[in-house]
Structures are given as C-alpha cells and as structure tokens.
Design a protein around this motif. Structure first.
Motif, PDB file in Angstrom:
ATOM      1  N   THR A  14       0.823  -1.219   0.000  1.00  0.00           N
ATOM      2  CA  THR A  14       0.000   0.000   0.000  1.00  0.00           C
ATOM      3  C   THR A  14       0.855   1.267   0.000  1.00  0.00           C
ATOM      4  N   GLU A  15       2.142   1.108  -0.277  1.00  0.00           N
ATOM      5  CA  GLU A  15       3.104   2.215  -0.229  1.00  0.00           C
ATOM      6  C   GLU A  15       3.024   2.933   1.112  1.00  0.00           C
ATOM      7  N   GLY A  16       3.116   2.147   2.175  1.00  0.00           N
ATOM      8  CA  GLY A  16       3.117   2.709   3.517  1.00  0.00           C
ATOM      9  C   GLY A  16       1.754   3.185   3.992  1.00  0.00           C
ATOM     10  N   GLY A  17       0.706   2.698   3.346  1.00  0.00           N
ATOM     11  CA  GLY A  17      -0.653   3.105   3.698  1.00  0.00           C
ATOM     12  C   GLY A  17      -1.201   4.216   2.822  1.00  0.00           C
ATOM     13  N   LYS A  18      -0.410   4.656   1.866  1.00  0.00           N
ATOM     14  CA  LYS A  18      -0.803   5.765   0.985  1.00  0.00           C
ATOM     15  C   LYS A  18      -2.128   5.481   0.273  1.00  0.00           C
ATOM     16  N   TYR A  19      -2.294   4.285  -0.278  1.00  0.00           N
ATOM     17  CA  TYR A  19      -3.513   3.976  -1.036  1.00  0.00           C
ATOM     18  C   TYR A  19      -4.745   3.954  -0.143  1.00  0.00           C
ATOM     19  N   VAL A  20      -4.561   3.516   1.094  1.00  0.00           N
ATOM     20  CA  VAL A  20      -5.686   3.478   2.043  1.00  0.00           C
ATOM     21  C   VAL A  20      -6.095   4.898   2.410  1.00  0.00           C
ATOM     22  N   ILE A  21      -5.124   5.745   2.677  1.00  0.00           N
ATOM     23  CA  ILE A  21      -5.420   7.147   3.001  1.00  0.00           C
ATOM     24  C   ILE A  21      -6.123   7.816   1.819  1.00  0.00           C
ATOM     25  N   LEU A  22      -5.648   7.554   0.607  1.00  0.00           N
ATOM     26  CA  LEU A  22      -6.276   8.156  -0.573  1.00  0.00           C
ATOM     27  C   LEU A  22      -7.703   7.664  -0.773  1.00  0.00           C
ATOM     28  N   GLY A  50       8.431   4.632   7.489  1.00  0.00           N
ATOM     29  CA  GLY A  50       7.957   4.517   6.113  1.00  0.00           C
ATOM     30  C   GLY A  50       6.444   4.396   6.018  1.00  0.00           C
ATOM     31  N   ALA A  51       5.754   4.510   7.156  1.00  0.00           N
ATOM     32  CA  ALA A  51       4.294   4.452   7.172  1.00  0.00           C
ATOM     33  C   ALA A  51       3.727   5.870   7.130  1.00  0.00           C
ATOM     34  N   TRP A  52       2.718   6.068   6.305  1.00  0.00           N
ATOM     35  CA  TRP A  52       2.049   7.353   6.201  1.00  0.00           C
ATOM     36  C   TRP A  52       0.992   7.476   7.277  1.00  0.00           C
ATOM     37  N   ALA A  53       0.719   8.698   7.691  1.00  0.00           N
ATOM     38  CA  ALA A  53      -0.363   8.999   8.623  1.00  0.00           C
ATOM     39  C   ALA A  53      -1.090  10.233   8.112  1.00  0.00           C
TER      40      ALA A  53
END
Length: 126
Positions: A14-22, A50-53
């Motif tokens: 998920t590229e560090g959660g990027k897709y979930v946030i989007l 490397g995880a997005w928030a």
C-alpha cells in the motif's frame, strides 16, 4: 509468516498506507508529493518507519491516523477486521498468507506499533 512480517508486506503493498489514506481522503494526493503539505481539510506525513499517517484537520485534537487506525475509526472495525479490509482491497495476494492463529494475539495493535512506529490506537480497541 509472523504478524509483523505480514504488516510489513501490507505496508509495502500500500506504499506505507498511501492507497488506504487516498481511499478516504482523495484530496490528499498532493500531500504525498510534498506540495503542499497542508491541504484543505487534512495533512499527511511520512513517519521514519515509512508508514504514512493522516491528520484530519476537521477533527481537532484527534491524533494522526495510520492506515490501520484510519480504517478502524472510519468503518468501526477492530484490528484484524481492519487488516482484512485493507488486504482484500489493496493487497489480495496476501490473503493466502493470513494466519488464523494471529487472532489469538491479545494486543495486536502493539505488534503493529512495533512495525509502523506511529500507530494511533483507537480508544475502543486499546
């Protein structure tokens, strides 16, 4: 596979959660490029792990949410329900690696915290 390894694989997928946030904040797309950092109603930040928030600026006082906490809060899911929701939508190839024995782990949020380094634990799941 250990749960920690699974979470790392899910973060990578998920590229560090990027897709979930989007998924929840499509307007955050510009924030992932760094231009601009603050958007209309949210801000995103990349942690050392490397995880997005995401910080929902419409909800003052709420902590930054990584992908697990974001799904948990928005969809009212527990940890493993959030993991499965993310896996099914963004990394279905990992479904075969999910180990039902993990469901016995008493504090999976703390396991995830060791991987993400910034996990915001929803109050009802702590």
């Amino acid at each position: 596979m250990r749960l920690e390894d699974y979470i790392e694989e899910l973060l990578a997928a998920t590229e560090g959660g990027k897709y979930v946030i989007l998924h929840f904040y499509p307007q955050a797309a510009a924030g992932f490029t760094g231009h601009p950092e603050y958007l209309y109603d949210c801000a995103v930040a990349l942690g050392k792990s490397g995880a997005w928030a995401v910080d929902d600026l419409r909800r003052p006082g709420e902590e930054d949410l990584d992908m697990f906490a974001l799904v948990s809060r928005r969809l009212d899911k527990g940890f493993f329900e959030s993991v499965m929701w993310i896996t099914e939508r963004f990394a279905p190839h990992l479904l075969r690696s999910f180990d039902p024995d993990w469901l016995r782990i008493e504090e999976p949020w703390k396991v995830a915290l060791r991987v993400t380094g910034q996990l915001a634990i929803p109050e009802n799941d702590s």
